[in-house]
Design a protein around this motif. Structure first.
Motif, mmCIF file in Angstrom:
data_model
loop_
_atom_site.group_PDB
_atom_site.id
_atom_site.type_symbol
_atom_site.label_atom_id
_atom_site.label_comp_id
_atom_site.label_asym_id
_atom_site.label_seq_id
_atom_site.Cartn_x
_atom_site.Cartn_y
_atom_site.Cartn_z
ATOM 1 N N THR A 36 0.825 -1.218 0.000
ATOM 2 C CA THR A 36 0.000 0.000 0.000
ATOM 3 C C THR A 36 0.857 1.266 0.000
ATOM 4 O O THR A 36 0.404 2.320 -0.448
ATOM 5 C CB THR A 36 -0.971 0.033 1.201
ATOM 6 N N GLY A 37 2.100 1.161 0.485
ATOM 7 C CA GLY A 37 3.003 2.318 0.422
ATOM 8 C C GLY A 37 3.230 2.743 -1.022
ATOM 9 O O GLY A 37 3.334 3.942 -1.322
ATOM 10 N N TYR A 40 0.515 5.194 -2.063
ATOM 11 C CA TYR A 40 0.747 6.580 -1.626
ATOM 12 C C TYR A 40 1.877 7.199 -2.441
ATOM 13 O O TYR A 40 1.816 8.372 -2.837
ATOM 14 C CB TYR A 40 1.047 6.620 -0.117
ATOM 15 N N ARG A 41 2.919 6.404 -2.713
ATOM 16 C CA ARG A 41 4.031 6.906 -3.527
ATOM 17 C C ARG A 41 3.558 7.261 -4.941
ATOM 18 O O ARG A 41 4.003 8.251 -5.520
ATOM 19 C CB ARG A 41 5.128 5.835 -3.621
ATOM 20 N N ALA A 99 0.465 11.243 2.333
ATOM 21 C CA ALA A 99 -0.125 10.198 3.189
ATOM 22 C C ALA A 99 -0.802 10.786 4.430
ATOM 23 O O ALA A 99 -1.581 10.094 5.086
ATOM 24 C CB ALA A 99 0.947 9.188 3.599
ATOM 25 N N ARG A 105 -6.230 9.311 2.024
ATOM 26 C CA ARG A 105 -6.294 8.041 2.762
ATOM 27 C C ARG A 105 -7.653 7.371 2.542
ATOM 28 O O ARG A 105 -7.744 6.169 2.337
ATOM 29 C CB ARG A 105 -6.056 8.253 4.261
ATOM 30 N N GLY A 126 1.630 -2.169 5.074
ATOM 31 C CA GLY A 126 1.499 -0.718 5.123
ATOM 32 C C GLY A 126 1.776 -0.178 6.504
ATOM 33 O O GLY A 126 2.685 -0.649 7.204
ATOM 34 N N ARG A 127 0.970 0.818 6.894
ATOM 35 C CA ARG A 127 1.140 1.437 8.206
ATOM 36 C C ARG A 127 -0.128 1.321 9.051
ATOM 37 O O ARG A 127 -0.084 1.357 10.263
ATOM 38 C CB ARG A 127 1.457 2.938 8.059
ATOM 39 N N ASP A 128 -1.277 1.223 8.367
ATOM 40 C CA ASP A 128 -2.579 1.257 9.056
ATOM 41 C C ASP A 128 -3.439 0.069 8.662
ATOM 42 O O ASP A 128 -4.659 0.125 8.745
ATOM 43 C CB ASP A 128 -3.321 2.552 8.669
ATOM 44 N N ARG A 154 17.204 0.303 4.296
ATOM 45 C CA ARG A 154 16.583 1.218 3.352
ATOM 46 C C ARG A 154 17.579 1.769 2.338
ATOM 47 O O ARG A 154 17.303 1.893 1.159
ATOM 48 C CB ARG A 154 15.924 2.388 4.096
ATOM 49 N N ARG A 173 10.472 11.098 8.190
ATOM 50 C CA ARG A 173 9.234 10.457 7.738
ATOM 51 C C ARG A 173 8.552 9.687 8.875
ATOM 52 O O ARG A 173 7.347 9.754 9.048
ATOM 53 C CB ARG A 173 9.550 9.498 6.590
ATOM 54 N N ASP A 177 4.866 10.285 10.026
ATOM 55 C CA ASP A 177 3.922 9.157 9.933
ATOM 56 C C ASP A 177 3.340 8.787 11.301
ATOM 57 O O ASP A 177 2.200 8.353 11.407
ATOM 58 C CB ASP A 177 4.605 7.908 9.339
ATOM 59 N N ARG A 180 1.022 12.177 12.682
ATOM 60 C CA ARG A 180 -0.079 12.782 11.912
ATOM 61 C C ARG A 180 -1.412 12.418 12.558
ATOM 62 O O ARG A 180 -1.519 11.387 13.240
ATOM 63 C CB ARG A 180 -0.014 12.303 10.452
HETATM 64 O O1 DC Z 1 6.315 1.834 2.893
HETATM 65 P P1 DC Z 1 6.717 3.047 2.091
HETATM 66 O O2 DC Z 1 7.945 3.740 2.605
HETATM 67 O O3 DC Z 1 6.823 2.782 0.625
HETATM 68 O O4 DC Z 1 5.505 4.059 2.298
HETATM 69 C C1 DC Z 1 5.492 5.317 1.681
HETATM 70 C C2 DC Z 1 4.791 6.329 2.562
HETATM 71 O O5 DC Z 1 3.401 6.084 2.623
HETATM 72 C C3 DC Z 1 5.301 6.411 4.006
HETATM 73 O O6 DC Z 1 5.579 7.774 4.308
HETATM 74 C C4 DC Z 1 4.158 5.931 4.846
HETATM 75 C C5 DC Z 1 2.949 6.063 3.965
HETATM 76 N N1 DC Z 1 2.018 4.956 4.114
HETATM 77 C C6 DC Z 1 0.897 5.164 4.870
HETATM 78 O O7 DC Z 1 0.732 6.234 5.425
HETATM 79 N N2 DC Z 1 -0.032 4.181 4.991
HETATM 80 C C7 DC Z 1 0.146 2.998 4.384
HETATM 81 N N3 DC Z 1 -0.788 2.044 4.514
HETATM 82 C C8 DC Z 1 1.315 2.746 3.634
HETATM 83 C C9 DC Z 1 2.249 3.754 3.527
#
Ligand code: DC
Length: 218
Positions: A36-37, A40-41, A99, A105, A126-128, A154, A173, A177, A180
């Motif tokens: 899912t990142g 957003y990218r 993001a 979102r 992802g993150r969420d 990374r 970042r 992240d 927020r």
């Molecule tokens: O995993 P990544 O570094 O490719 O993610 C890119 C950006 O997107 C990172 O700043 C976090 C955000 N992101 C997010 O807010 N929610 C997600 N589900 C996935 C990524």
């Protein structure tokens, strides 16, 4: 989420090993995999390409609703291959504010749920994912690793291989992240936290597979 959809949620900060592990677990289980990142990218990439300020919330939100995205082996943005470009330092710097945009979102979460329905579930990173997108996922894994280890992983995978710059960008970042207001990065209460510091990808995959056996009725 319909009962029949098995989603394995893999969350964590940048460099925690999510992508490698999620991909391998999906392969082992014969499930599809969604990064899912990358979505957003892709939105950040398209905003930059069109000269839209990443902080211009309404315009970026409209772009997110309009843009055609295909995220698989390759990342296609309005049909054009942007697999490499979405990893550029420029996109990496812009993506946090994209993001943090609640309307972006909202749109991408909808698309992620549609993706899971269309693929009969899958491994989603992802993150969420465990907190917001699939709160009913039968297995939620939250990967962590020391800051130093995350920055060095990374810098190996990004186009920008300068360790110090990658470490500074990543810390910035992570801060955005995690603080927020819209779906900040945090582990779901029922997520299994796995510290991957000092472990190689194969070892982490084994641990996740053990959790699958334990928690996901197959
Ligand atoms: O995993 P990544 O570094 O490719 O993610 C890119 C950006 O997107 C990172 O700043 C976090 C955000 N992101 C997010 O807010 N929610 C997600 N589900 C996935 C990524």
């Amino acid at each position: 989420m319909p009962e029949s959809l098995i989603v394995i949620a893999i969350d964590g900060p940048a460099g925690s090993g999510k992508s490698t592990v999620a991909r391998a677990v999906a392969d082992r289980l014969g499930l599809s995999y969604l990064d899912t990142g990358a979505m957003y990218r892709a939105v950040a990439f398209e905003a930059i390409r069109r000269g839209i300020e990443p902080d211009d919330r309404p315009t970026v939100a409209e772009l997110a609703r309009q843009v055609e995205l295909e995220v698989g082996e390759k990342v296609l943005v309005n049909g054009a291959d942007a697999t490499v470009e979405i990893r550029s330092p420029e996109v990496t710097r812009a993506v946090s504010s994209v993001a943090a945009n609640p309307d972006v979102r909202k749109e991408l979460v909808l698309r992620q749920r549609e993706w899971a329905e269309g693929h009969g579930g899958g491994v989603v990173e992802g993150r969420d994912i465990g907190t917001v997108v699939f709160p009913d996922a039968p297995l939620k894994v939250f990967l962590t690793a020391s800051e130093d280890e995350r920055a060095s992983r990374r810098s190996k995978e990004m186009l920008d291989r300068d360790y110090d710059r990658v470490a500074a960008d990543m810390a910035r970042r992570d801060r955005i992240d995690s603080t927020r207001s819209a779906s900040p990065l945090s582990a779901a209460p029922d997520a299994v936290e796995l510290d991957t510091t000092g472990l190689d990808a194969a070892q982490v995959v084994e641990r996740v597979m053990a959790l699958v056996v334990e928690r996901v009725a197959r």
